[in-house]
Design a protein around this motif. Structure first.
Motif, PDB file in Angstrom:
ATOM      1  N   SER A   1       0.872  -1.064  -0.057  1.00  0.00           N
ATOM      2  CA  SER A   1      -0.085   0.117   0.030  1.00  0.00           C
ATOM      3  C   SER A   1       0.929   1.409  -0.022  1.00  0.00           C
ATOM      4  N   GLY A   2       2.080   0.940   0.630  1.00  0.00           N
ATOM      5  CA  GLY A   2       2.989   2.410   0.615  1.00  0.00           C
ATOM      6  C   GLY A   2       3.387   2.705  -0.803  1.00  0.00           C
ATOM      7  N   GLY A   3       3.670   1.590  -1.530  1.00  0.00           N
ATOM      8  CA  GLY A   3       4.141   1.707  -3.106  1.00  0.00           C
ATOM      9  C   GLY A   3       3.037   2.507  -3.727  1.00  0.00           C
ATOM     10  N   VAL A   4       1.845   1.698  -3.877  1.00  0.00           N
ATOM     11  CA  VAL A   4       0.760   2.201  -4.765  1.00  0.00           C
ATOM     12  C   VAL A   4       0.252   3.453  -4.552  1.00  0.00           C
ATOM     13  N   THR A   5       0.361   4.083  -3.412  1.00  0.00           N
ATOM     14  CA  THR A   5      -0.019   5.361  -3.052  1.00  0.00           C
ATOM     15  C   THR A   5       0.581   6.232  -3.826  1.00  0.00           C
ATOM     16  N   THR A   6       1.784   6.278  -3.956  1.00  0.00           N
ATOM     17  CA  THR A   6       2.537   7.123  -4.719  1.00  0.00           C
ATOM     18  C   THR A   6       2.456   6.903  -6.215  1.00  0.00           C
ATOM     19  N   GLY A   7       1.495   7.111  -6.978  1.00  0.00           N
ATOM     20  CA  GLY A   7       1.159   7.022  -8.378  1.00  0.00           C
ATOM     21  C   GLY A   7       1.133   8.221  -9.163  1.00  0.00           C
ATOM     22  N   PRO A   8       0.495   8.056 -10.400  1.00  0.00           N
ATOM     23  CA  PRO A   8       0.532   9.266 -11.534  1.00  0.00           C
ATOM     24  C   PRO A   8       0.009  10.528 -10.972  1.00  0.00           C
ATOM     25  N   ILE A   9      -0.967  10.263 -10.187  1.00  0.00           N
ATOM     26  CA  ILE A   9      -1.769  11.515  -9.694  1.00  0.00           C
ATOM     27  C   ILE A   9      -1.016  12.218  -8.586  1.00  0.00           C
ATOM     28  N   THR A  10      -0.826  11.383  -7.511  1.00  0.00           N
ATOM     29  CA  THR A  10      -0.068  11.792  -6.225  1.00  0.00           C
ATOM     30  C   THR A  10       1.283  12.627  -6.587  1.00  0.00           C
ATOM     31  N   VAL A  11       2.236  11.997  -7.384  1.00  0.00           N
ATOM     32  CA  VAL A  11       3.466  12.088  -7.315  1.00  0.00           C
ATOM     33  C   VAL A  11       3.783  13.534  -8.060  1.00  0.00           C
ATOM     34  N   PRO A  12       3.203  13.913  -8.890  1.00  0.00           N
ATOM     35  CA  PRO A  12       3.537  15.252  -9.660  1.00  0.00           C
ATOM     36  C   PRO A  12       2.809  16.413  -8.717  1.00  0.00           C
ATOM     37  N   PHE A  13       1.751  16.140  -7.919  1.00  0.00           N
ATOM     38  CA  PHE A  13       1.324  17.133  -7.156  1.00  0.00           C
ATOM     39  C   PHE A  13       2.040  17.346  -5.895  1.00  0.00           C
ATOM     40  N   ILE A  14       2.545  16.362  -5.398  1.00  0.00           N
ATOM     41  CA  ILE A  14       3.066  16.246  -4.071  1.00  0.00           C
ATOM     42  C   ILE A  14       4.661  16.814  -3.906  1.00  0.00           C
ATOM     43  N   MET A  15       5.423  16.462  -5.369  1.00  0.00           N
ATOM     44  CA  MET A  15       6.729  16.876  -5.694  1.00  0.00           C
ATOM     45  C   MET A  15       6.448  18.466  -5.687  1.00  0.00           C
ATOM     46  N   ALA A  16       5.510  19.041  -6.404  1.00  0.00           N
ATOM     47  CA  ALA A  16       5.353  20.225  -6.671  1.00  0.00           C
ATOM     48  C   ALA A  16       5.057  21.097  -5.384  1.00  0.00           C
ATOM     49  N   LEU A  17       4.170  20.477  -4.604  1.00  0.00           N
ATOM     50  CA  LEU A  17       4.196  21.022  -3.352  1.00  0.00           C
ATOM     51  C   LEU A  17       5.219  21.333  -2.566  1.00  0.00           C
ATOM     52  N   GLY A  18       6.022  20.065  -2.513  1.00  0.00           N
ATOM     53  CA  GLY A  18       7.345  20.029  -1.877  1.00  0.00           C
ATOM     54  C   GLY A  18       8.154  21.467  -2.423  1.00  0.00           C
TER      55      GLY A  18
END
Length: 502
Positions: free
Chosen positions: A169-186
């Protein structure tokens, strides 16, 4: 159009290797039925188009939204509001992640909604921790050390049948929707502090957000008592003609459109509310974001349709065929070759590579990142195939792997630790959930293994090995820089000695 063409060409270069591998296997040791082969090839075409549209769409929409949200949160300087908004963003984007839905369908003993919202809450809480890390300048390596210690302590009390699902579950959470948003948020949040630390603080959010779901699902496994957890076998769709192939894809499109709409909808609602309150985007920027969102929508529909209809059946069938050969050990090298090339086809990997090259001003090249990730995923697939053949408990690999990763964090530059732990989440995306997981399940079922304990966990392994390879890349670069510095100091001493003699 020129930029879209460039993105599609990049996607084509990424998908061709895995397509060739499957084609070679199908005409040698694991022949595929003609209908399934046609579905796979059609899926590959959709994959290329989908990745091209998605990459451009994420660049135009998801990343500006995330970066803008981070910047505005920083400007507010009001901690309660920052915490509340950060938690809401974490829950919304995670509940929208298509990969999480795929995993939730595989654990019927726990209702999908319970698993999805448990994971979403875990991400929301840990996104708050990432925010606090930025504000209070907390060291990522110490946070990771404490949090992973908690993970493995809880894992001791969690039922074996639920253990691999928790780490997956820790791996699938960071997918194509989440990663661009979270990395830009960072990137946006990193502006809270001085410029000297912004490079390191831009990364690490994905790393922390990957731990939250693991802890949340481990706690769920302990409290929920999921007795009789079982795996629902993957249903094969049999096709004979090109018309059947076309009908199969057309039947999948409405469902995929609904899933992607459900995924992007909450993010768009959040963006509209955010824009109404802050007015931070100008008219021209808004138009670009709208166009980018359309591209992202089209890209994800094509991509997910391609992997769900074309790649899933082929993966499951190939795994079952290969493991029943007299030389079943060949599953390990084949898995490693597939792993080496398949990570190149992950949409979020392209986002990460570009962002790393941009933030590091070219110090960490996209090529070095890609090679490190490919080697890491190849190793993880080798281990995963070995587990299917032998039934070795996943903890014998996860425990020493994470221990070594955390130890390396004290010897490599901090930015490499942050990037490495981000890379682990990014590498385990839709291709892992929809091709590698069915591949492992097909092989495990064919030899009568326990799918929940032996096949599940492949996502967790894919998420773990990049932590080692990226940090080893950082260690090599650090040693080379030290060697270069010593050479330069030696040259200066020789020059000074010669000048003294003169």
């Amino acid at each position: 159009m020129r930029k879209l063409k460039q993105k599609i060409n990049e996607a084509l270069a990424s998908v061709i290797p895995i397509t060739l591998i499957v084609f070679i296997l199908s005409i040698t040791i694991a022949p595929l039925p003609l209908g399934m082969m046609l579905m796979f090839l059609a899926g590959a075409l959709l994959l290329v188009a989908g990745m091209g549209f998605f990459a451009l769409g994420a660049e135009l929409s998801m990343m500006p939204i995330g970066e803008g949200a981070g910047s505005e949160l920083v400007k507010s300087r009001r901690l309660p509001i920052m915490i509340l908004v950060t938690f809401a963003m974490g829950v919304i984007i995670t509940a929208a992640e298509p990969d999480l839905t795929v995993l939730a369908h595989q654990v019927p003993a726990v209702p999908d909604r319970i698993l999805i919202w448990t994971v979403a809450a875990g991400v929301g809480i840990f996104l708050i921790l990432a925010l606090l890390r930025t504000i209070f300048k907390l060291k990522l390596k110490y946070m990771l050390l404490i949090l992973y210690a908690a993970v493995f302590i809880l894992a001791y009390f969690t039922p074996d049948s639920f253990l691999a699902v928790a780490f997956d579950s820790g791996g699938v959470t960071t997918g194509p929707i989440t990663v661009p948003f979270i990395m830009a948020l960072g990137i946006g949040l990193a502006r809270f502090n001085d410029e000297a630390h912004s490079q390191e603080e831009s990364f690490g959010l994905v790393a922390l957000c990957s731990i939250g779901p693991i802890l949340a699902v481990l706690i769920l496994g302990i409290l929920y008592h999921p007795e009789g957890v079982s795996y629902t076998p993957f249903e094969m769709v049999h096709v004979e003609t090109t018309q059947d192939v076309f009908k199969t894809f057309m039947a999948e499109i409405p469902h995929t459109i609904f899933e992607v709409g459900k995924a992007l909808g909450p993010i768009l609602i959040f963006f509209c509310l955010f824009q109404c309150v802050t007015r931070c985007f100008l008219k021209r920027q808004l138009i670009k974001i709208i166009i980018g969102t359309i591209y992202t929508f089209i890209g994800l529909v094509l991509f997910l349709c391609g992997v769900n209809v074309g790649f899933m059946p082929a993966g499951s069938y190939l795994g079952a065929q290969i493991v029943t050969l007299p030389y079943a050990w060949i599953l390990i090298p084949i898995g490693m070759i597939i792993g080496y090339f398949i990570v190149k086809a992950e949409p979020a990997v392209h986002v990460l590579k570009e962002q790393v090259a941009e933030i590091s001003a070219g110090t960490i090249s996209a090529r070095a990142m890609e090679l490190s990730l490919s080697i890491g995923v190849a190793l993880s697939l080798g281990i995963a195939m070995l587990r299917i053949l032998s039934g070795i408990n996943i903890m014998f690999f996860l425990l020493p792997g994470y221990a070594l990763s955390l130890l390396l964090s004290f010897y490599v530059p901090e930015i490499f630790t942050a990037i490495a732990f981000d890379s682990g989440g990014v590498a385990s995306g839709p291709m892992t959930a929809t091709f590698l997981l069915p591949f492992a399940m097909g092989a495990c079922e064919a030899i009568g293994g326990n799918v929940l304990t032996d096949a599940f966990g492949i996502v967790a392994l894919v998420a773990m090995t990049p932590l080692l390879t990226i940090q080893l890349l950082g260690l090599i670069m650090k040693l080379k820089q030290r060697e270069l510095k010593l050479d330069l100091e030696g040259d200066d001493q020789i020059i000074n000695f010669e000048e003294a003699e003169l």
